[in-house]
Design an enzyme around this catalytic site. Sequence first.
Site, PDB file in Angstrom:
ATOM      1  N   HIS A 222       0.813  -1.230   0.000  1.00 23.68           N
ATOM      2  CA  HIS A 222       0.000   0.000   0.000  1.00 23.68           C
ATOM      3  C   HIS A 222       0.841   1.273   0.000  1.00 23.68           C
ATOM      4  O   HIS A 222       0.449   2.273  -0.570  1.00 23.68           O
ATOM      5  CB  HIS A 222      -1.005  -0.003   1.162  1.00 23.68           C
ATOM      6  N   ASP A 223       1.990   1.247   0.660  1.00 22.98           N
ATOM      7  CA  ASP A 223       2.796   2.471   0.771  1.00 22.98           C
ATOM      8  C   ASP A 223       4.001   2.493  -0.153  1.00 22.98           C
ATOM      9  O   ASP A 223       4.939   3.268   0.066  1.00 22.98           O
ATOM     10  CB  ASP A 223       3.277   2.641   2.216  1.00 22.98           C
ATOM     11  N   LYS A 226       5.678   5.685  -1.176  1.00 23.40           N
ATOM     12  CA  LYS A 226       6.521   6.491  -0.284  1.00 23.40           C
ATOM     13  C   LYS A 226       7.955   6.563  -0.788  1.00 23.40           C
ATOM     14  O   LYS A 226       8.719   7.436  -0.386  1.00 23.40           O
ATOM     15  CB  LYS A 226       6.495   5.915   1.133  1.00 23.40           C
ATOM     16  N   HIS A 251       1.978  10.033  -2.211  1.00 24.02           N
ATOM     17  CA  HIS A 251       2.442   8.633  -2.210  1.00 24.02           C
ATOM     18  C   HIS A 251       1.363   7.678  -2.739  1.00 24.02           C
ATOM     19  O   HIS A 251       1.667   6.602  -3.232  1.00 24.02           O
ATOM     20  CB  HIS A 251       2.965   8.203  -0.834  1.00 24.02           C
ATOM     21  N   HIS A 277      -5.949   3.704  -0.308  1.00 23.75           N
ATOM     22  CA  HIS A 277      -5.889   3.373   1.114  1.00 23.75           C
ATOM     23  C   HIS A 277      -6.028   4.584   2.038  1.00 23.75           C
ATOM     24  O   HIS A 277      -6.158   4.419   3.245  1.00 23.75           O
ATOM     25  CB  HIS A 277      -4.651   2.532   1.456  1.00 23.75           C
ATOM     26  N   HIS A 278      -6.000   5.807   1.484  1.00 21.82           N
ATOM     27  CA  HIS A 278      -6.279   6.984   2.315  1.00 21.82           C
ATOM     28  C   HIS A 278      -7.595   7.662   1.966  1.00 21.82           C
ATOM     29  O   HIS A 278      -7.871   8.763   2.411  1.00 21.82           O
ATOM     30  CB  HIS A 278      -5.127   7.983   2.256  1.00 21.82           C
ATOM     31  N   ASP A 306      -4.488  -0.204   8.007  1.00 22.29           N
ATOM     32  CA  ASP A 306      -3.353   0.720   8.010  1.00 22.29           C
ATOM     33  C   ASP A 306      -3.434   1.675   9.196  1.00 22.29           C
ATOM     34  O   ASP A 306      -2.467   1.851   9.941  1.00 22.29           O
ATOM     35  CB  ASP A 306      -3.336   1.495   6.689  1.00 22.29           C
TER      36      ASP A 306
END
Length: 370
Positions: A222-223, A226, A251, A277-278, A306
């Site tokens: 998911h990240d 970054k 990201h 995811h955000h 998360d």
Amino acid sequence: MAADKKLQILLTFAEKITREKDLHKLLSLLSDVARDILDVDRCSLFLADPENKILWTIVAHGVERIEIPWDKGIVGWTFQHGKSLIVNDAYSDYRFEKSIDKKTGYRTRNILAVPLLNRKGEVIGVFQAINKLYGNFSEEDEDMLTLLSGYAASAIENTNLYAELNDAYKETVLKLSHAAEYKDKETRNHILRTGLYAKVVGRELGFDDDEINILFLATQMHDIGKIGIPDRILLKPGKLTEEERKIMEKHTIIGFNILKGSKSRLLQIAALIALEHHEKFDGTGYPYGKKGEEISIYGRIAAAVDVFDALISKRPYKPAWQKEKVIKLLEEEAGTHFDPRIAEIVIRKADELFEIKESLPDENEEKEAD
Ligand code: C2E
Ligand code: SIN
Ligand code: SIN
Ligand code: FE
Ligand code: FE
């Protein structure tokens, strides 16, 4: 065709095969040979893609890439049974998959399909000949195509293409997951934990084993985006300024761009999770403010696990939260930040999730008492 003519073609081919290093050219050559020897209109070489449960044409005369579920059509039957099949009137055979003709505008009359076997005798694909120019397919045709399919299979095995296709996505997951991690060491176990929590949630939602495995791997990416965030922001010990936060939010899009465009279902879902995811259930998240079920189920699961993990972990910008405080937040934000159905599962399964966290602590927490 006379036997000597066939032999001549085979010899010419054998000579070329020893010089041809490029697998794709070699398989094209092999398809041409099969077409010429069998006197058919066209041949296709299908390979199995176990991840997506499809057969796809690595080589096909006169048409774009064809994909077919690996249990559909004459091709699928041959793949599943590992046996050759002659069908002399395609449209009257229940196994024939008419949709391919519909798509390509081609009219299939008859089909010969033989399995592609690796050294262990496992079926890795299907060699198919379509539309014999004169009369029906014979046993002799079947033997010839079986011989040629043996060449094809060993060529594929020798270049290890099949193993590569098979393992490519797993390797990608590992590589990509660790690419982001090396910048952000404190979240090393965060990556794995989110995957493990997602598995628990997926199980509660009734996902099957394949889906749970995809969820487990995809959530861990998911990240990934970054990796594109400057260290001065990513590793900042204090609160982010508004401007820094805007950059940080990228990201999601960066991750999506890294992962998108793959044929692999795993990477498609991973791309979606990176993007979503955000997002928040009430539409106040980022990057697009998607709302409710506009956010994929995978994105909604990743969002919840998360945050759950971020809260119970120590971050450079915040201490680890106590369990009661985390549960309270999940209850309060069910329906606003989180899909209420998923928030309910995380709350109900909180003990199991805390155990995962305890067995995989962050480096900066290992020596600390709680
Ligand atoms: P992260 O630390 O893994 O946090 C993931 C998400 O968990 C956050 O997404 C947020 O929704 C939630 N979260 C984390 N800490 C808290 C908290 O103390 N209270 C509440 N209510 N929720 C929390 P968000 O906000 O979009 O942040 C995304 C990422 O941006 C964070 O991942 C972190 O890497 C970074 N970040 C966010 N705020 C700060 C900050 O103030 N300073 C620094 N250095 N990084 C930050
Ligand atoms: C089938 O296998 O049933 C059809 C495949 C094709 O048309 O290539
Ligand atoms: C973020 O990347 O946005 C925060 C951390 C995370 O999602 O784990
Ligand atoms: Fe994130
Ligand atoms: Fe995260």
